[in-house]
Motif scaffolding. Structure first.
Motif, PDB file in Angstrom:
ATOM      1  N   GLU A 138      13.090   1.202   5.457  1.00  0.00           N
ATOM      2  CA  GLU A 138      13.132   1.389   3.997  1.00  0.00           C
ATOM      3  C   GLU A 138      12.042   0.564   3.317  1.00  0.00           C
ATOM      4  OE1 GLU A 138      17.831   1.787   3.390  1.00  0.00           O
ATOM      5  OE2 GLU A 138      16.921   0.172   2.235  1.00  0.00           O
ATOM      6  N   LEU A 139      11.963  -0.707   3.710  1.00  0.00           N
ATOM      7  CA  LEU A 139      10.985  -1.603   3.087  1.00  0.00           C
ATOM      8  C   LEU A 139       9.557  -1.171   3.407  1.00  0.00           C
ATOM      9  CD1 LEU A 139      12.398  -5.225   3.552  1.00  0.00           C
ATOM     10  CD2 LEU A 139      12.331  -3.842   1.482  1.00  0.00           C
ATOM     11  N   ARG A 170       8.731   1.749   1.246  1.00  0.00           N
ATOM     12  CA  ARG A 170       8.551   1.388  -0.166  1.00  0.00           C
ATOM     13  C   ARG A 170       7.253   0.631  -0.405  1.00  0.00           C
ATOM     14  NH1 ARG A 170      12.080  -2.310  -3.352  1.00  0.00           N
ATOM     15  NH2 ARG A 170      13.837  -1.469  -2.180  1.00  0.00           N
ATOM     16  N   TYR A 171       6.921  -0.310   0.486  1.00  0.00           N
ATOM     17  CA  TYR A 171       5.747  -1.164   0.254  1.00  0.00           C
ATOM     18  C   TYR A 171       4.519  -0.713   1.040  1.00  0.00           C
ATOM     19  CZ  TYR A 171       8.983  -4.100  -2.264  1.00  0.00           C
ATOM     20  OH  TYR A 171       9.902  -4.546  -3.177  1.00  0.00           O
ATOM     21  N   LYS A 172       4.603   0.478   1.632  1.00  0.00           N
ATOM     22  CA  LYS A 172       3.462   1.042   2.366  1.00  0.00           C
ATOM     23  C   LYS A 172       2.929   0.084   3.424  1.00  0.00           C
ATOM     24  CE  LYS A 172       2.137   4.385  -1.113  1.00  0.00           C
ATOM     25  NZ  LYS A 172       3.225   5.215  -0.619  1.00  0.00           N
ATOM     26  N   ASP A 203       3.520   7.995   6.810  1.00  0.00           N
ATOM     27  CA  ASP A 203       3.876   9.068   5.883  1.00  0.00           C
ATOM     28  C   ASP A 203       3.828  10.412   6.597  1.00  0.00           C
ATOM     29  OD1 ASP A 203       4.444   7.758   3.508  1.00  0.00           O
ATOM     30  OD2 ASP A 203       2.313   7.522   3.032  1.00  0.00           O
TER      31      ASP A 203
END
Ligand code: ADP
Ligand code: ASP
Ligand code: MG
Length: 411
Positions: free
Chosen positions: A218-219, A222-224, A246
Protein backbone atom coordinates in the motif's frame (compact mmCIF):
# COMPACT_ATOMS: atom_id res chain seq x y z
CA UNK A 1 24.51 10.81 -1.85
CA UNK A 2 21.70 8.64 -3.28
CA UNK A 3 20.01 6.49 -0.65
CA UNK A 4 19.14 2.82 -0.92
CA UNK A 5 16.96 0.80 1.47
CA UNK A 6 17.84 -2.89 1.87
CA UNK A 7 15.64 -5.13 4.03
CA UNK A 8 16.73 -8.56 5.24
CA UNK A 9 14.05 -10.97 6.47
CA UNK A 10 14.37 -13.56 9.21
CA UNK A 11 15.99 -16.38 7.23
CA UNK A 12 18.49 -13.90 5.76
CA UNK A 13 19.76 -13.05 9.26
CA UNK A 14 19.13 -16.46 10.85
CA UNK A 15 22.70 -16.84 12.16
CA UNK A 16 26.03 -15.00 12.22
CA UNK A 17 27.15 -16.45 8.89
CA UNK A 18 24.00 -15.23 7.17
CA UNK A 19 24.38 -11.81 8.79
CA UNK A 20 27.92 -11.67 7.38
CA UNK A 21 26.66 -12.62 3.96
CA UNK A 22 23.96 -9.92 4.12
CA UNK A 23 26.51 -7.38 5.35
CA UNK A 24 28.67 -8.16 2.30
CA UNK A 25 25.71 -7.33 0.04
CA UNK A 26 25.36 -4.05 1.90
CA UNK A 27 29.09 -3.41 1.43
CA UNK A 28 28.68 -3.82 -2.35
CA UNK A 29 26.07 -1.05 -2.43
CA UNK A 30 28.13 1.21 -0.16
CA UNK A 31 31.06 0.76 -2.55
CA UNK A 32 28.80 1.95 -5.39
CA UNK A 33 28.37 5.23 -3.51
CA UNK A 34 25.04 4.79 -1.75
CA UNK A 35 24.11 5.82 1.76
CA UNK A 36 22.32 2.67 2.85
CA UNK A 37 19.48 2.16 5.30
CA UNK A 38 19.34 -1.50 6.28
CA UNK A 39 16.14 -2.79 7.86
CA UNK A 40 16.45 -6.09 9.69
CA UNK A 41 13.95 -8.66 10.95
CA UNK A 42 14.49 -10.87 13.96
CA UNK A 43 16.39 -14.13 13.36
CA UNK A 44 13.99 -16.64 11.82
CA UNK A 45 11.81 -18.36 14.41
CA UNK A 46 12.58 -15.75 17.07
CA UNK A 47 9.36 -13.75 16.79
CA UNK A 48 7.30 -16.96 16.85
CA UNK A 49 9.10 -18.03 19.99
CA UNK A 50 8.42 -14.68 21.66
CA UNK A 51 4.74 -14.75 20.62
CA UNK A 52 4.53 -18.28 22.05
CA UNK A 53 5.88 -17.10 25.40
CA UNK A 54 3.34 -14.28 25.49
CA UNK A 55 0.42 -16.61 24.77
CA UNK A 56 1.59 -19.11 27.36
CA UNK A 57 1.88 -16.40 29.99
CA UNK A 58 -1.38 -14.60 29.21
CA UNK A 59 -3.80 -15.85 26.52
CA UNK A 60 -5.78 -12.58 26.40
CA UNK A 61 -2.63 -10.51 26.82
CA UNK A 62 -2.21 -6.77 27.22
CA UNK A 63 -1.11 -5.78 23.70
CA UNK A 64 1.31 -3.14 25.05
CA UNK A 65 3.31 -5.84 26.79
CA UNK A 66 3.03 -8.13 23.75
CA UNK A 67 4.73 -5.37 21.74
CA UNK A 68 7.42 -4.80 24.36
CA UNK A 69 8.29 -8.50 24.15
CA UNK A 70 7.92 -9.41 20.47
CA UNK A 71 9.76 -6.32 19.22
CA UNK A 72 12.93 -7.42 20.98
CA UNK A 73 14.12 -9.92 18.34
CA UNK A 74 14.87 -7.10 15.90
CA UNK A 75 17.04 -5.26 18.46
CA UNK A 76 19.49 -8.15 18.50
CA UNK A 77 19.86 -8.43 14.72
CA UNK A 78 20.18 -4.64 14.30
CA UNK A 79 23.09 -4.55 16.74
CA UNK A 80 24.73 -7.63 15.23
CA UNK A 81 24.42 -6.25 11.70
CA UNK A 82 25.99 -2.94 12.76
CA UNK A 83 28.87 -4.75 14.48
CA UNK A 84 29.42 -7.00 11.45
CA UNK A 85 29.60 -3.96 9.16
CA UNK A 86 32.04 -2.25 11.52
CA UNK A 87 34.23 -5.37 11.38
CA UNK A 88 34.28 -4.86 7.60
CA UNK A 89 35.37 -1.23 8.12
CA UNK A 90 32.00 0.08 6.97
CA UNK A 91 30.92 2.95 9.26
CA UNK A 92 27.56 1.79 10.64
CA UNK A 93 25.37 2.07 13.72
CA UNK A 94 22.10 0.54 14.85
CA UNK A 95 18.83 2.33 15.55
CA UNK A 96 15.87 0.97 17.47
CA UNK A 97 12.49 2.31 16.40
CA UNK A 98 12.18 4.77 19.29
CA UNK A 99 15.62 6.24 18.54
CA UNK A 100 14.71 7.29 15.01
CA UNK A 101 11.95 7.92 16.27
CA UNK A 102 9.56 5.94 14.07
CA UNK A 103 6.23 7.37 15.24
CA UNK A 104 3.12 5.18 15.05
CA UNK A 105 -0.44 5.34 16.31
CA UNK A 106 -1.43 3.47 19.48
CA UNK A 107 -2.94 0.39 17.81
CA UNK A 108 -0.67 -2.07 19.60
CA UNK A 109 0.33 -5.24 17.73
CA UNK A 110 -0.86 -3.74 14.44
CA UNK A 111 0.24 -0.13 14.65
CA UNK A 112 0.39 2.16 11.64
CA UNK A 113 3.34 4.40 10.91
CA UNK A 114 2.53 8.10 11.23
CA UNK A 115 5.88 9.77 10.74
CA UNK A 116 9.56 9.05 10.20
CA UNK A 117 11.67 12.13 10.92
CA UNK A 118 14.84 12.02 8.85
CA UNK A 119 16.97 14.54 10.81
CA UNK A 120 18.75 12.20 13.24
CA UNK A 121 19.81 9.67 10.64
CA UNK A 122 20.70 12.31 8.04
CA UNK A 123 22.87 14.10 10.57
CA UNK A 124 24.86 10.88 11.04
CA UNK A 125 25.15 10.34 7.28
CA UNK A 126 26.51 13.89 7.21
CA UNK A 127 29.17 12.89 9.72
CA UNK A 128 30.39 9.98 7.58
CA UNK A 129 28.17 7.10 8.68
CA UNK A 130 27.55 4.94 5.60
CA UNK A 131 24.91 2.54 6.91
CA UNK A 132 22.03 3.07 9.32
CA UNK A 133 20.85 -0.32 10.53
CA UNK A 134 17.26 0.01 11.72
CA UNK A 135 15.33 -2.59 13.71
CA UNK A 136 12.27 -3.39 11.58
CA UNK A 137 8.72 -4.03 12.77
CA UNK A 138 8.81 -1.60 15.72
CA UNK A 139 7.96 1.99 16.54
CA UNK A 140 6.82 4.22 19.35
CA UNK A 141 3.30 5.43 20.18
CA UNK A 142 2.30 8.98 21.14
CA UNK A 143 2.18 7.67 24.73
CA UNK A 144 5.83 6.66 24.50
CA UNK A 145 5.17 2.91 24.45
CA UNK A 146 6.85 0.48 22.03
CA UNK A 147 4.54 -0.65 19.23
CA UNK A 148 4.80 -3.29 16.50
CA UNK A 149 3.44 -3.15 12.96
CA UNK A 150 1.83 -6.60 12.65
CA UNK A 151 3.48 -9.83 11.54
CA UNK A 152 5.78 -9.32 8.60
CA UNK A 153 5.95 -5.63 9.51
CA UNK A 154 9.64 -5.14 8.67
CA UNK A 155 8.61 -4.96 5.01
CA UNK A 156 6.50 -1.95 5.91
CA UNK A 157 9.32 -0.38 7.91
CA UNK A 158 11.51 -0.72 4.81
CA UNK A 159 9.07 0.86 2.38
CA UNK A 160 8.23 3.66 4.82
CA UNK A 161 11.95 4.50 5.16
CA UNK A 162 12.35 4.41 1.38
CA UNK A 163 9.51 6.93 1.08
CA UNK A 164 10.73 9.16 3.93
CA UNK A 165 14.33 9.26 2.62
CA UNK A 166 13.32 9.40 -1.04
CA UNK A 167 15.44 6.30 -1.67
CA UNK A 168 16.36 5.27 -5.17
CA UNK A 169 14.95 1.78 -4.50
CA UNK A 170 13.69 -0.48 -1.72
CA UNK A 171 15.16 -3.97 -2.02
CA UNK A 172 13.48 -6.71 0.01
CA UNK A 173 15.94 -9.59 0.44
CA UNK A 174 14.27 -12.86 1.36
CA UNK A 175 14.53 -16.65 1.02
CA UNK A 176 12.93 -16.84 -2.45
CA UNK A 177 14.24 -15.05 -5.52
CA UNK A 178 11.11 -13.01 -6.17
CA UNK A 179 7.33 -13.02 -6.23
CA UNK A 180 5.93 -16.21 -7.76
CA UNK A 181 2.58 -17.11 -9.29
CA UNK A 182 1.92 -18.91 -6.01
CA UNK A 183 3.95 -19.99 -2.98
CA UNK A 184 6.76 -22.11 -4.53
CA UNK A 185 6.73 -24.26 -1.38
CA UNK A 186 3.25 -25.51 -2.20
CA UNK A 187 3.39 -25.73 -5.96
CA UNK A 188 6.49 -26.89 -7.82
CA UNK A 189 5.28 -25.36 -11.05
CA UNK A 190 5.09 -21.86 -9.54
CA UNK A 191 6.80 -19.36 -11.85
CA UNK A 192 8.80 -16.32 -10.82
CA UNK A 193 7.35 -13.08 -12.13
CA UNK A 194 9.73 -10.39 -13.45
CA UNK A 195 7.11 -7.75 -12.69
CA UNK A 196 3.83 -7.60 -10.83
CA UNK A 197 1.36 -4.72 -10.59
CA UNK A 198 0.84 -3.01 -7.23
CA UNK A 199 -2.89 -3.84 -7.23
CA UNK A 200 -2.24 -7.54 -7.80
CA UNK A 201 0.52 -7.68 -5.21
CA UNK A 202 -1.76 -5.90 -2.76
CA UNK A 203 -4.49 -8.50 -3.21
CA UNK A 204 -2.07 -11.46 -3.12
CA UNK A 205 -0.50 -10.13 0.08
CA UNK A 206 -3.78 -9.42 1.82
CA UNK A 207 -5.07 -12.87 0.84
CA UNK A 208 -2.15 -14.67 2.43
CA UNK A 209 0.98 -14.47 0.20
CA UNK A 210 3.27 -13.44 3.01
CA UNK A 211 6.23 -12.58 0.78
CA UNK A 212 5.33 -8.91 1.40
CA UNK A 213 3.24 -7.42 4.18
CA UNK A 214 0.08 -5.87 2.72
CA UNK A 215 0.70 -2.47 4.22
CA UNK A 216 4.16 -2.28 2.64
CA UNK A 217 2.60 -2.66 -0.81
CA UNK A 218 0.00 0.00 0.00
CA UNK A 219 2.72 2.44 1.02
CA UNK A 220 4.89 1.66 -2.01
CA UNK A 221 1.91 2.29 -4.28
CA UNK A 222 0.99 5.55 -2.57
CA UNK A 223 4.52 6.99 -2.41
CA UNK A 224 5.73 5.54 -5.72
CA UNK A 225 8.55 3.58 -4.13
CA UNK A 226 10.51 1.37 -6.52
CA UNK A 227 10.01 -1.93 -4.72
CA UNK A 228 11.95 -5.09 -5.54
CA UNK A 229 11.88 -8.59 -4.01
CA UNK A 230 15.01 -10.73 -4.40
CA UNK A 231 17.01 -13.53 -2.83
CA UNK A 232 19.66 -12.94 -0.21
CA UNK A 233 21.22 -16.31 -1.07
CA UNK A 234 22.31 -15.59 -4.61
CA UNK A 235 24.63 -13.12 -6.29
CA UNK A 236 22.41 -10.36 -7.59
CA UNK A 237 22.40 -8.04 -10.57
CA UNK A 238 20.40 -4.82 -10.78
CA UNK A 239 17.78 -6.70 -12.80
CA UNK A 240 17.31 -9.61 -10.40
CA UNK A 241 14.14 -10.51 -8.54
CA UNK A 242 10.65 -9.14 -9.07
CA UNK A 243 9.79 -5.49 -9.51
CA UNK A 244 6.46 -4.39 -8.02
CA UNK A 245 5.31 -1.57 -10.27
CA UNK A 246 2.44 0.27 -11.92
CA UNK A 247 0.14 -1.69 -14.17
CA UNK A 248 1.18 0.35 -17.22
CA UNK A 249 4.83 -0.67 -16.78
CA UNK A 250 3.86 -4.27 -17.58
CA UNK A 251 3.48 -5.23 -21.22
CA UNK A 252 1.67 -8.56 -21.09
CA UNK A 253 0.10 -10.44 -18.23
CA UNK A 254 -2.15 -13.43 -17.69
CA UNK A 255 -5.79 -12.95 -16.73
CA UNK A 256 -4.97 -14.61 -13.42
CA UNK A 257 -1.64 -13.34 -12.05
CA UNK A 258 -1.46 -15.65 -9.07
CA UNK A 259 -3.07 -17.92 -6.50
CA UNK A 260 -2.88 -16.96 -2.83
CA UNK A 261 -3.97 -18.89 0.20
CA UNK A 262 -4.36 -18.53 3.90
CA UNK A 263 -4.02 -21.77 5.80
CA UNK A 264 -5.10 -20.63 9.23
CA UNK A 265 -8.70 -19.58 8.89
CA UNK A 266 -11.68 -20.37 11.06
CA UNK A 267 -15.32 -20.35 10.02
CA UNK A 268 -17.91 -19.34 12.64
CA UNK A 269 -21.67 -19.49 12.28
CA UNK A 270 -24.13 -17.86 14.67
CA UNK A 271 -27.20 -20.03 14.24
CA UNK A 272 -30.72 -18.70 14.36
CA UNK A 273 -30.00 -15.02 14.88
CA UNK A 274 -32.91 -12.55 15.00
CA UNK A 275 -33.16 -11.04 11.49
CA UNK A 276 -33.80 -7.33 11.84
CA UNK A 277 -32.00 -4.03 11.24
CA UNK A 278 -28.99 -3.41 13.44
CA UNK A 279 -28.12 -7.04 14.21
CA UNK A 280 -25.15 -7.24 11.84
CA UNK A 281 -23.91 -3.92 13.18
CA UNK A 282 -23.95 -5.28 16.73
CA UNK A 283 -22.27 -8.59 15.86
CA UNK A 284 -19.50 -7.15 13.72
CA UNK A 285 -19.09 -4.03 15.86
CA UNK A 286 -18.51 -6.26 18.89
CA UNK A 287 -16.03 -8.42 16.99
CA UNK A 288 -14.15 -5.36 15.77
CA UNK A 289 -14.01 -3.89 19.29
CA UNK A 290 -12.51 -7.19 20.44
CA UNK A 291 -9.74 -6.87 17.83
CA UNK A 292 -11.09 -9.63 15.56
CA UNK A 293 -10.42 -9.19 11.82
CA UNK A 294 -13.47 -10.66 10.13
CA UNK A 295 -13.02 -11.34 6.44
CA UNK A 296 -15.75 -13.23 4.55
CA UNK A 297 -19.38 -12.79 5.64
CA UNK A 298 -22.49 -14.64 4.50
CA UNK A 299 -26.02 -14.24 5.77
CA UNK A 300 -28.61 -16.91 4.91
CA UNK A 301 -32.12 -16.23 3.69
CA UNK A 302 -34.27 -15.68 6.76
CA UNK A 303 -37.00 -18.03 7.90
CA UNK A 304 -39.59 -17.00 10.50
CA UNK A 305 -37.58 -13.89 11.34
CA UNK A 306 -34.37 -15.85 12.11
CA UNK A 307 -31.24 -16.32 10.04
CA UNK A 308 -27.71 -17.76 10.20
CA UNK A 309 -24.68 -15.47 10.08
CA UNK A 310 -21.40 -17.05 8.90
CA UNK A 311 -18.02 -15.35 8.84
CA UNK A 312 -14.32 -16.18 8.67
CA UNK A 313 -11.45 -14.96 10.82
CA UNK A 314 -7.78 -15.82 11.43
CA UNK A 315 -7.27 -18.89 13.66
CA UNK A 316 -5.30 -17.04 16.31
CA UNK A 317 -8.28 -14.77 17.03
CA UNK A 318 -10.82 -17.52 17.70
CA UNK A 319 -10.80 -17.30 21.50
CA UNK A 320 -11.27 -13.52 21.34
CA UNK A 321 -14.18 -14.01 18.91
CA UNK A 322 -15.84 -16.68 21.06
CA UNK A 323 -15.54 -14.52 24.14
CA UNK A 324 -17.00 -11.51 22.30
CA UNK A 325 -19.95 -13.56 20.99
CA UNK A 326 -20.58 -15.04 24.43
CA UNK A 327 -20.85 -11.55 25.83
CA UNK A 328 -23.74 -10.58 23.50
CA UNK A 329 -25.60 -13.89 23.50
CA UNK A 330 -28.11 -12.88 26.12
CA UNK A 331 -28.81 -9.46 24.64
CA UNK A 332 -30.80 -8.51 21.55
CA UNK A 333 -28.99 -11.02 19.34
CA UNK A 334 -30.33 -14.03 21.18
CA UNK A 335 -28.79 -16.57 18.80
CA UNK A 336 -29.20 -20.29 19.40
CA UNK A 337 -25.57 -21.44 19.29
CA UNK A 338 -22.19 -20.89 17.66
CA UNK A 339 -20.75 -23.51 15.32
CA UNK A 340 -16.99 -23.16 14.84
CA UNK A 341 -15.07 -24.97 12.10
CA UNK A 342 -11.37 -24.79 12.94
CA UNK A 343 -10.16 -26.65 9.85
CA UNK A 344 -10.72 -24.36 6.90
CA UNK A 345 -8.44 -22.50 4.50
CA UNK A 346 -9.01 -19.65 2.09
CA UNK A 347 -7.88 -19.87 -1.52
CA UNK A 348 -7.98 -16.94 -3.91
CA UNK A 349 -7.20 -16.26 -7.54
CA UNK A 350 -6.07 -12.72 -8.33
CA UNK A 351 -5.62 -10.83 -11.59
CA UNK A 352 -6.23 -7.42 -13.06
CA UNK A 353 -7.35 -9.16 -16.26
CA UNK A 354 -10.57 -10.21 -14.49
CA UNK A 355 -11.83 -6.66 -14.85
CA UNK A 356 -12.35 -7.23 -18.54
CA UNK A 357 -12.59 -11.00 -18.89
CA UNK A 358 -15.55 -12.98 -17.58
CA UNK A 359 -15.70 -16.67 -16.76
CA UNK A 360 -12.86 -16.82 -14.24
CA UNK A 361 -15.18 -17.57 -11.31
CA UNK A 362 -17.06 -20.27 -13.24
CA UNK A 363 -13.76 -21.89 -14.21
CA UNK A 364 -12.46 -21.77 -10.64
CA UNK A 365 -15.61 -23.46 -9.28
CA UNK A 366 -15.49 -26.13 -11.99
CA UNK A 367 -11.84 -26.93 -11.23
CA UNK A 368 -12.62 -27.34 -7.53
CA UNK A 369 -15.68 -29.45 -8.20
CA UNK A 370 -13.70 -31.72 -10.56
CA UNK A 371 -11.33 -32.36 -7.64
CA UNK A 372 -14.29 -33.12 -5.34
CA UNK A 373 -13.63 -30.05 -3.21
CA UNK A 374 -16.68 -28.50 -1.59
CA UNK A 375 -16.84 -24.70 -1.40
CA UNK A 376 -18.10 -23.35 1.92
CA UNK A 377 -18.08 -19.60 1.37
CA UNK A 378 -17.37 -17.42 -1.68
CA UNK A 379 -16.45 -13.73 -1.95
CA UNK A 380 -15.44 -11.73 -4.99
CA UNK A 381 -14.14 -8.32 -5.88
CA UNK A 382 -13.18 -6.73 -9.16
CA UNK A 383 -9.83 -8.50 -9.37
CA UNK A 384 -10.13 -11.53 -7.07
CA UNK A 385 -12.27 -14.52 -6.18
CA UNK A 386 -11.86 -16.22 -2.81
CA UNK A 387 -13.31 -19.47 -1.50
CA UNK A 388 -13.24 -21.16 1.87
CA UNK A 389 -12.63 -24.94 1.74
CA UNK A 390 -11.66 -27.72 4.14
CA UNK A 391 -7.98 -27.24 5.03
CA UNK A 392 -7.02 -30.75 3.93
CA UNK A 393 -7.70 -29.71 0.31
CA UNK A 394 -5.44 -26.66 0.39
CA UNK A 395 -2.47 -28.04 -1.59
CA UNK A 396 -4.67 -29.92 -4.04
CA UNK A 397 -6.79 -26.83 -4.72
CA UNK A 398 -3.81 -24.51 -5.21
CA UNK A 399 -2.09 -26.92 -7.60
CA UNK A 400 -5.25 -27.65 -9.57
CA UNK A 401 -5.99 -23.93 -9.99
CA UNK A 402 -2.38 -23.19 -10.95
CA UNK A 403 -2.62 -25.88 -13.66
CA UNK A 404 -6.05 -24.88 -14.91
CA UNK A 405 -5.13 -21.21 -15.34
CA UNK A 406 -1.78 -22.26 -16.91
CA UNK A 407 0.20 -20.01 -14.62
CA UNK A 408 3.44 -21.86 -15.33
CA UNK A 409 3.38 -20.21 -18.77
CA UNK A 410 4.15 -16.52 -19.27
CA UNK A 411 1.57 -14.49 -21.19
P1 ADP B 1 11.11 -12.99 5.29
O1 ADP B 1 11.46 -13.68 6.55
O2 ADP B 1 12.29 -12.74 4.40
O3 ADP B 1 10.29 -11.75 5.51
P2 ADP B 1 8.73 -14.46 4.63
O4 ADP B 1 8.74 -15.86 5.14
O5 ADP B 1 7.96 -13.45 5.37
O6 ADP B 1 10.25 -14.01 4.46
O7 ADP B 1 8.25 -14.44 3.11
C1 ADP B 1 8.88 -15.26 2.15
C2 ADP B 1 8.05 -16.51 1.94
O8 ADP B 1 6.80 -16.16 1.35
C3 ADP B 1 8.62 -17.50 0.97
O9 ADP B 1 9.53 -18.37 1.61
C4 ADP B 1 7.40 -18.23 0.43
O10 ADP B 1 7.20 -19.49 1.05
C5 ADP B 1 6.24 -17.34 0.83
N1 ADP B 1 5.37 -17.01 -0.28
C6 ADP B 1 4.02 -17.07 -0.26
N2 ADP B 1 3.49 -16.73 -1.43
C7 ADP B 1 4.52 -16.41 -2.24
C8 ADP B 1 4.62 -15.96 -3.60
N3 ADP B 1 3.52 -15.77 -4.34
N4 ADP B 1 5.84 -15.71 -4.10
C9 ADP B 1 6.95 -15.89 -3.36
N5 ADP B 1 6.93 -16.33 -2.07
C10 ADP B 1 5.73 -16.58 -1.52
N1 ASP C 1 9.97 -10.41 12.98
C1 ASP C 1 8.64 -9.98 12.63
C2 ASP C 1 7.78 -11.18 12.24
O1 ASP C 1 8.28 -12.29 12.23
C3 ASP C 1 8.62 -8.94 11.57
C4 ASP C 1 9.19 -9.35 10.25
O2 ASP C 1 9.96 -10.30 10.16
O3 ASP C 1 8.86 -8.70 9.25
O4 ASP C 1 6.62 -11.02 11.97
MG1 MG D 1 8.23 -11.45 5.88
Amino acid sequence: MPTLVMKFGGTSVANLDRIRRAAKRVGVEVAKGYDVIVIVSAMSGKTNELVGWVNETSPLYDAREYDAIVSSGENVTAGLMALTLQEMDVPARSWQGWQVPLMTNSAHSQARIEEIPTDNINAKFGEGMKVAVVAGFQGISPEGRITTLGRGGSDTTAVAFAAAFDAERCDIYTDVDGVYTTDPRICQKARKLDRIAFEEMLELASLGAKVLQTRSVELAMRYKVKLRVLSSFEEQSDEAGTLVCDEDEIMESNVVAGVAFSRDEVQMTLRSVADRPGIAAIIFGTLSDAGVNVDMIVQDISEDGRTNMTFSLPSEQVSRAEKAMDAIKGEEINYENVVTDLDVAKISVVGIGMRSQSGVAAKMFKVLSDEGINIKVITTSEIKISVLVDRKYLELAVQALHDAFELEKAA
